[in-house]
Scaffold this motif. Structure first.
Motif, mmCIF file in Angstrom:
data_model
loop_
_atom_site.group_PDB
_atom_site.id
_atom_site.type_symbol
_atom_site.label_atom_id
_atom_site.label_comp_id
_atom_site.label_asym_id
_atom_site.label_seq_id
_atom_site.Cartn_x
_atom_site.Cartn_y
_atom_site.Cartn_z
ATOM 1 N N TYR A 103 -6.084 53.998 -43.050
ATOM 2 C CA TYR A 103 -5.419 55.246 -43.447
ATOM 3 C C TYR A 103 -5.028 55.199 -44.927
ATOM 4 O O TYR A 103 -5.348 56.112 -45.695
ATOM 5 C CB TYR A 103 -4.169 55.488 -42.583
ATOM 6 C CG TYR A 103 -3.331 56.635 -43.096
ATOM 7 C CD1 TYR A 103 -3.677 57.957 -42.810
ATOM 8 C CD2 TYR A 103 -2.223 56.409 -43.906
ATOM 9 C CE1 TYR A 103 -2.934 59.016 -43.310
ATOM 10 C CE2 TYR A 103 -1.474 57.456 -44.406
ATOM 11 C CZ TYR A 103 -1.828 58.761 -44.102
ATOM 12 O OH TYR A 103 -1.095 59.809 -44.607
ATOM 13 N N LEU A 158 -5.823 61.117 -42.602
ATOM 14 C CA LEU A 158 -5.263 61.222 -41.251
ATOM 15 C C LEU A 158 -6.317 61.721 -40.256
ATOM 16 O O LEU A 158 -6.445 61.191 -39.149
ATOM 17 C CB LEU A 158 -4.061 62.170 -41.269
ATOM 18 C CG LEU A 158 -3.335 62.380 -39.934
ATOM 19 C CD1 LEU A 158 -2.734 61.077 -39.431
ATOM 20 C CD2 LEU A 158 -2.253 63.442 -40.079
ATOM 21 N N VAL A 161 -8.894 58.911 -39.520
ATOM 22 C CA VAL A 161 -8.304 57.826 -38.714
ATOM 23 C C VAL A 161 -8.100 58.276 -37.268
ATOM 24 O O VAL A 161 -8.363 57.511 -36.325
ATOM 25 C CB VAL A 161 -6.980 57.329 -39.332
ATOM 26 C CG1 VAL A 161 -6.248 56.384 -38.382
ATOM 27 C CG2 VAL A 161 -7.247 56.613 -40.652
#
Length: 310
Positions: A103, A158, A161
């Motif tokens: 991330y 985000l 991930v």
């Protein structure tokens, strides 16, 4: 129903690193520790110089200090774990640690990309529209550009991930890399990566290509404007202003294009070396590239060192 009941049997990954040869681990540890220390000290020094000299309180140096801070964060996400693994027989990283590292790695990489684009726009305005520079590149607009860069980068990271997190890893937990990156993890997955690849090839491509296009357009317009300048001295000054930034752009985008703009099946050890260039090497060279050819930075550094001596 069978697909729904499947769960991850992998709780940790093994990072193979740059080399699996035992005799190469300590030399690699020394090399990367040195590179990390140079990166942290050099970039923190740039931040100190910029913030201690009122003459350097301009949009260009605002973005440069932010780039230096991003470089410190960027390398800190990657190198400490590499150093531990160089000296460890068990080169593992937990599943949660892997997701966290990926991330922040992706977030800081994309932030750097957008910052390089913002710096290219700054150069364009300074050279092509100098009379409106102060109003066009106001502090408020620079902060908005920075906020936009960070927001887009973290949202993009985000999304990727979360998509990786939905995959199932059951056959192998050995990552052929020195960090948790998208391509090696996609190759490990024993579930379908179709959605991931669609998102990477659409949203991911747009997120990565947009700042690069901004850089290309900015420099094309700079080139056209500079070629119209009659004075050779002024041409040289304009090109020297952009030289440092162009070097960073070439290093950063060149290696990223090599790694990510190719089919997943063609991922090899050469990609690991290319990743070192845009993650570690470019961050380490940043202080040298921007300081050695910059008279204002040299004066600021001398001023800072003078204060410390007195």
């Amino acid at each position: 129903m069978e697909r729904v009941n499947q769960t991850n049997s992998v709780t940790e990954f093994i990072l193979l690193g740059l080399s699996s040869r035992p005799e190469e681990q300590k030399p690699l540890f020394v090399v990367f520790l040195t590179m990390y220390l140079i990166t942290v000290v050099g970039n923190l020094l740039i931040i100190l110089v910029i913030h201690s000299d009122t003459r350097l309180q301009t949009p260009m140096y605002f973005f440069l200090s932010t780039l230096s801070f991003t470089d410190v964060c960027y390398t800190t996400t990657i190198i400490p774990k590499m150093l531990v693994n160089f000296l460890s027989k068990k080169k593992t990283i937990s599943y949660a640690e892997c997701m966290i590292q990926m991330y922040f790695f992706l977030a800081f990489a994309n932030t750097e990309s957008y910052l390089l684009a913002a710096m290219a726009i700054d150069h364009y305005v300074a050279i092509c529209d100098p009379f409106h520079y102060v109003t066009t590149m106001s502090h408020h607009r620079c902060v908005l550009l920075l906020a936009f860069s960070c927001s887009i980068s973290h949202l993009h990271s985000l999304l990727l991930v979360l998509l990786i997190n939905r995959l199932i890893f059951c056959d192998s937990n050995v990552i052929h890399h020195f960090l948790c990156d998208i391509n090696p993890l996609l190759k490990l997955s024993c579930s379908s990566t179709f959605v991931n690849e669609i998102v990477i090839n659409t949203e991911g491509l747009i997120t990565l290509v947009t700042p690069f296009i901004c850089v290309i357009i900015s420099y094309l317009r700079i080139l056209i404007a500079v070629l119209k300048i009659p004075s050779v001295a002024r041409k040289q000054k304009a090109f020297s202003t952009c030289g440092s930034h162009l070097t960073m752009v070439t290093l950063f985008y060149g290696s990223i294009i090599y790694v990510y703009f190719r089919p997943l099946s063609s991922y090899t050890v050469k990609d690991r070396v290319a990743t070192v260039i845009y993650t570690v090497l470019s961050s380490m060279l940043n202080p040298f590239i921007y300081s050695l050819r910059n008279k204002d930075m040299k004066r600021g550094l001398e001023k800072l060192m003078g204060k410390k001596k007195s």
